[in-house]
Design an enzyme around this catalytic site. Structure first.
Site, PDB file in Angstrom:
ATOM      1  N   VAL A   1     -17.376  12.312   0.847  1.00 39.45           N
ATOM      2  CA  VAL A   1     -18.899  11.725   0.229  1.00 39.45           C
ATOM      3  C   VAL A   1     -20.189  11.200   0.732  1.00 39.45           C
ATOM      4  O   VAL A   1     -20.894  11.367   0.556  1.00 39.45           O
ATOM      5  CB  VAL A   1     -18.297  10.150  -1.211  1.00 39.45           C
ATOM      6  CG1 VAL A   1     -20.181  10.093  -1.523  1.00 39.45           C
ATOM      7  CG2 VAL A   1     -17.624  11.378  -1.789  1.00 39.45           C
TER       8      VAL A   1
ATOM      9  N   LYS B   1       0.508  -0.726  -0.182  1.00 38.03           N
ATOM     10  CA  LYS B   1       0.350  -0.206   0.137  1.00 38.03           C
ATOM     11  C   LYS B   1       0.787   1.350  -0.209  1.00 38.03           C
ATOM     12  O   LYS B   1       2.242   1.435   0.715  1.00 38.03           O
ATOM     13  CB  LYS B   1      -0.430  -0.237   1.423  1.00 38.03           C
ATOM     14  CG  LYS B   1      -2.083  -1.358   1.196  1.00 38.03           C
ATOM     15  CD  LYS B   1      -3.052  -1.128   2.237  1.00 38.03           C
ATOM     16  CE  LYS B   1      -3.593  -0.012   2.549  1.00 38.03           C
ATOM     17  NZ  LYS B   1      -4.844  -0.373   3.326  1.00 38.03           N
TER      18      LYS B   1
ATOM     19  N   GLY C   1      -8.344   7.027  -2.903  1.00 42.90           N
ATOM     20  CA  GLY C   1      -9.055   6.284  -3.915  1.00 42.90           C
ATOM     21  C   GLY C   1      -8.784   5.079  -4.987  1.00 42.90           C
ATOM     22  O   GLY C   1      -9.279   5.326  -5.943  1.00 42.90           O
TER      23      GLY C   1
ATOM     24  N   ARG D   1     -11.172  14.734   6.673  1.00 38.80           N
ATOM     25  CA  ARG D   1     -12.300  15.479   5.368  1.00 38.80           C
ATOM     26  C   ARG D   1     -13.405  15.373   6.097  1.00 38.80           C
ATOM     27  O   ARG D   1     -13.858  14.093   6.139  1.00 38.80           O
ATOM     28  CB  ARG D   1     -12.111  15.239   4.169  1.00 38.80           C
ATOM     29  CG  ARG D   1     -11.827  14.514   4.023  1.00 38.80           C
ATOM     30  CD  ARG D   1     -11.316  13.796   2.137  1.00 38.80           C
ATOM     31  NE  ARG D   1     -11.268  12.776   1.841  1.00 38.80           N
ATOM     32  CZ  ARG D   1     -12.005  11.510   1.291  1.00 38.80           C
ATOM     33  NH1 ARG D   1     -13.088  11.714   2.066  1.00 38.80           N
ATOM     34  NH2 ARG D   1     -11.220  11.035   1.484  1.00 38.80           N
TER      35      ARG D   1
ATOM     36  N   LYS E   1     -15.798   3.106  -3.380  1.00 33.64           N
ATOM     37  CA  LYS E   1     -16.900   2.889  -2.573  1.00 33.64           C
ATOM     38  C   LYS E   1     -17.718   2.814  -3.573  1.00 33.64           C
ATOM     39  O   LYS E   1     -18.236   4.699  -4.200  1.00 33.64           O
ATOM     40  CB  LYS E   1     -17.333   3.392  -1.206  1.00 33.64           C
ATOM     41  CG  LYS E   1     -16.455   3.661  -0.195  1.00 33.64           C
ATOM     42  CD  LYS E   1     -16.233   4.112   0.530  1.00 33.64           C
ATOM     43  CE  LYS E   1     -15.323   4.173   1.576  1.00 33.64           C
ATOM     44  NZ  LYS E   1     -15.134   5.413   2.625  1.00 33.64           N
TER      45      LYS E   1
ATOM     46  N   GLU F   1     -11.157   4.152   9.514  1.00 28.45           N
ATOM     47  CA  GLU F   1     -11.656   3.339   9.127  1.00 28.45           C
ATOM     48  C   GLU F   1     -11.492   2.279   8.891  1.00 28.45           C
ATOM     49  O   GLU F   1      -9.900   2.239   9.001  1.00 28.45           O
ATOM     50  CB  GLU F   1     -11.767   3.594   7.406  1.00 28.45           C
ATOM     51  CG  GLU F   1     -11.594   4.923   6.106  1.00 28.45           C
ATOM     52  CD  GLU F   1     -11.658   4.894   5.066  1.00 28.45           C
ATOM     53  OE1 GLU F   1     -12.581   5.278   4.165  1.00 28.45           O
ATOM     54  OE2 GLU F   1     -11.043   4.487   4.372  1.00 28.45           O
TER      55      GLU F   1
HETATM   56  P1  ADP Z   1      -7.938   4.200  -0.326  1.00 26.98           P
HETATM   57  O1  ADP Z   1      -6.602   5.250   1.009  1.00 26.98           O
HETATM   58  O2  ADP Z   1      -7.298   4.221  -1.586  1.00 26.98           O
HETATM   59  O3  ADP Z   1      -9.345   4.407  -0.578  1.00 26.98           O
HETATM   60  P2  ADP Z   1      -7.737   2.266   1.735  1.00 26.98           P
HETATM   61  O4  ADP Z   1      -6.695   1.785   3.017  1.00 26.98           O
HETATM   62  O5  ADP Z   1      -9.122   2.724   2.747  1.00 26.98           O
HETATM   63  O6  ADP Z   1      -7.684   2.812   0.822  1.00 26.98           O
HETATM   64  O7  ADP Z   1      -8.632   0.699   1.451  1.00 26.98           O
HETATM   65  C1  ADP Z   1      -9.232   0.597   0.360  1.00 26.98           C
HETATM   66  C2  ADP Z   1     -10.258  -0.448   0.279  1.00 26.98           C
HETATM   67  O8  ADP Z   1      -9.041  -1.419  -0.312  1.00 26.98           O
HETATM   68  C3  ADP Z   1     -10.662  -0.828   1.743  1.00 26.98           C
HETATM   69  O9  ADP Z   1     -11.889  -1.139   1.359  1.00 26.98           O
HETATM   70  C4  ADP Z   1     -10.753  -2.505   1.862  1.00 26.98           C
HETATM   71  O10 ADP Z   1     -11.779  -2.713   0.163  1.00 26.98           O
HETATM   72  C5  ADP Z   1      -8.738  -2.711   0.605  1.00 26.98           C
HETATM   73  N1  ADP Z   1      -8.359  -3.098   1.261  1.00 26.98           N
HETATM   74  C6  ADP Z   1      -7.208  -2.384   2.286  1.00 26.98           C
HETATM   75  N2  ADP Z   1      -6.414  -3.046   2.957  1.00 26.98           N
HETATM   76  C7  ADP Z   1      -7.117  -3.883   2.667  1.00 26.98           C
HETATM   77  C8  ADP Z   1      -6.373  -5.147   3.120  1.00 26.98           C
HETATM   78  N3  ADP Z   1      -5.050  -4.934   3.925  1.00 26.98           N
HETATM   79  N4  ADP Z   1      -6.961  -6.433   3.049  1.00 26.98           N
HETATM   80  C9  ADP Z   1      -7.358  -6.651   2.568  1.00 26.98           C
HETATM   81  N5  ADP Z   1      -8.433  -5.463   1.538  1.00 26.98           N
HETATM   82  C10 ADP Z   1      -7.988  -4.751   2.084  1.00 26.98           C
END
Ligand code: ADP
Length: 447
Positions: free
Chosen positions: A295, A158, A164, A292, A237, A275
């Site tokens: 949506v 990540k 996004g 922030r 989402k 989250e």
């Molecule tokens: P962004 O900031 O790009 O939205 P997030 O960290 O909020 O990224 O993660 C977005 C989505 O990605 C999560 O809602 C989930 O569906 C998936 N996700 C993120 N991390 C994991 C993980 N460790 N295992 C499984 N799914 C993940």
């Protein structure tokens, strides 16, 4: 209270903020790009100022142009909405040095929680549950491999600056780890000018459950319950609901407390969202904090009766929260669907162009947050979301029935939209049973 606010955003959220300001008796100045000169909400603002051409880099993302507009119109604060400059701590700093209020968290807090790796470090220090992951940013492929072996596959690579759904890769073995590591770094560099990535254990079939918080400048922090945002495409989402249909009251309390603890430790002020991923055993793990308004904030407004945007403005003006945690209750069920001008049959290709006919649904407990109308031309430069349809009823079953009726009633002609996909989701047995996870849409989408 502020006498005049500048809105540094566009579309439905610009209109949403204008509405909150009007009800608070605050004058509004809205900035717009040349591509948005026909936007209907411009006439609801007290003043509108063109800040440049259509591409966001030359208008909605250009700090100098926005600050100039704020100086010319002599506003006391700026509301950044979501996206664009909303989580840009440099922008918040510039506002501060120009003595313009920023309706959002202080830049120091945004920097701390806006970066996923530093948010993890902070969360770990205060004992918030996290998925196993690398301690810090990965410097090399060797380090990525070493960490992946320690965590155990599958792992997520990540981007620390990610958002996004970008800069994220799933790896099941050494080969996909190396490829994913390099790809995530390159994507993060291109999207966020920051190639830092870290590793996190990949959770199979989680739900995405997030907590809305409000923190004032007097040290009061409350949470407004949760939203289940498990229905996603490419980690973005599409449908959200509140409350989460399977969350035990005890888990809600623990999640709320964890969200508040993180906000407190970060020195967070204003509205924010923490989250989490929820596993099939009801255990939750922090994934990130969004600094922030989101949506999907309207579903929380519908079930709690709290106007989140008005609260953001009051908080930024230094007012204490007018209610305590014990005053917050969640009533009924609210579902939001994001209506995007996209063609689900063509890989969700954006479908900009002229809306020849537009008639939104209505009735009891129905809210449509939108800036479009019959004859409106969707510019190609921005996000493809054109409306949010929110339905609130006493039970989840009634909410789904009303949502099905609303989707049938919703007329949008001239462009392709995600309405037919939402109709399929609302008719799906797994959805009706509340049996959701982040893979829900797989298999439902056209190949
Ligand atoms: P962004 O900031 O790009 O939205 P997030 O960290 O909020 O990224 O993660 C977005 C989505 O990605 C999560 O809602 C989930 O569906 C998936 N996700 C993120 N991390 C994991 C993980 N460790 N295992 C499984 N799914 C993940």
């Amino acid at each position: 209270m502020f006498s005049r606010i500048l809105i540094a955003n566009r579309g439905e959220i610009a209109l949403r903020i204008i509405r909150a300001c009007k009800e608070l008796g605050i004058e509004t100045v809205v900035v717009y790009s040349e591509a948005d000169r026909d936007a209907i909400y411009l006439r609801h603002a007290d003043q509108s100022i063109c800040i440049g051409p259509g591409p966001a880099a030359k208008s909605y993302l250009d700090i100098a142009r926005i600050i100039s507009a704020a100086e010319i119109s002599d506003v006391s604060a700026i509301h950044p909405g979501y996206g664009f400059l909303s989580e840009n701590s440099h922008f918040a700093e510039v506002c501060r040095s120009c003595r313009i209020g920023f309706i959002g968290p202080p830049p120091e807090a945004t920097r701390l929680v806006g970066n996923k790796a530093s948010a993890r470090t902070l969360a770990k220090k205060i004992g918030i549950p996290l998925l196993p992951g690398s301690e810090s940013i990965l410097a090399s492929e060797e380090e990525a491999l070493k960490n992946a072996h320690a965590i155990g596959y599958p792992v997520m690579i990540k981007a620390a600056a990610g958002g996004g759904g970008r800069g994220m890769r799933l790896a099941h073995n050494d080969i996909s780890l190396i490829n994913g590591f390099l790809a995530a770094q390159a994507e993060a560099e291109a999207a966020f000018k920051d190639s830092s990535v870290f590793l996190e254990k990949y959770l199979e079939r989680p739900r995405h459950v997030e907590i809305q918080i409000l923190a004032d400048t007097h040290g009061n922090i409350v949470h407004l319950g949760e939203r289940d945002c498990s229905i996603q495409r490419r980690h973005q989402k599409l449908v959200e609901e509140s409350p989460c249909p399977v969350l035990a009251p005890e888990t809600r309390r623990e999640m709320g407390e964890a969200a508040i603890a993180l906000a407190r430790a970060a020195g967070y002020v204003n509205a924010g969202t923490v989250e989490f991923l929820l596993d099939t055993n009801g255990k939750f793990y922090l994934i990130e904090m969004n600094a922030r308004v989101q949506v999907e904030h309207p579903i929380t407004e519908m079930v709690t009766g709290v106007d989140i945007v008005k609260e953001q403005i009051r908080i930024a003006a230094g007012e204490p929260l007018s209610f305590a945690q014990a005053d917050v209750s969640m009533n009924g069920c609210a579902i939001e669907v994001r209506v995007n001008a996209e063609d689900p049959d063509q890989g969700f290709r954006p479908s900009p162009g002229k809306i020849t006919n537009f008639f939104p649904p209505g009735g009891m407990g129905v809210r449509v947050d939108t800036h479009v109308y019959s004859g409106y031309t969707i510019p190609p430069h921005y996000d493809s979301m054109i409306a949010k349809l929110i339905v609130h009823r006493r039970t989840r079953r009634d909410t789904i029935t009303a949502m099905q009726r609303c989707l049938q009633e919703f007329v949008i002609e001239g462009v392709k939209t995600t309405i037919p996909l939402h109709q399929k989701i609302m008719a799906e047995k797994r959805f009706i049973e509340g049996n959701l996870d982040t893979h829900f849409l797989e298999g439902m989408l056209p190949k």
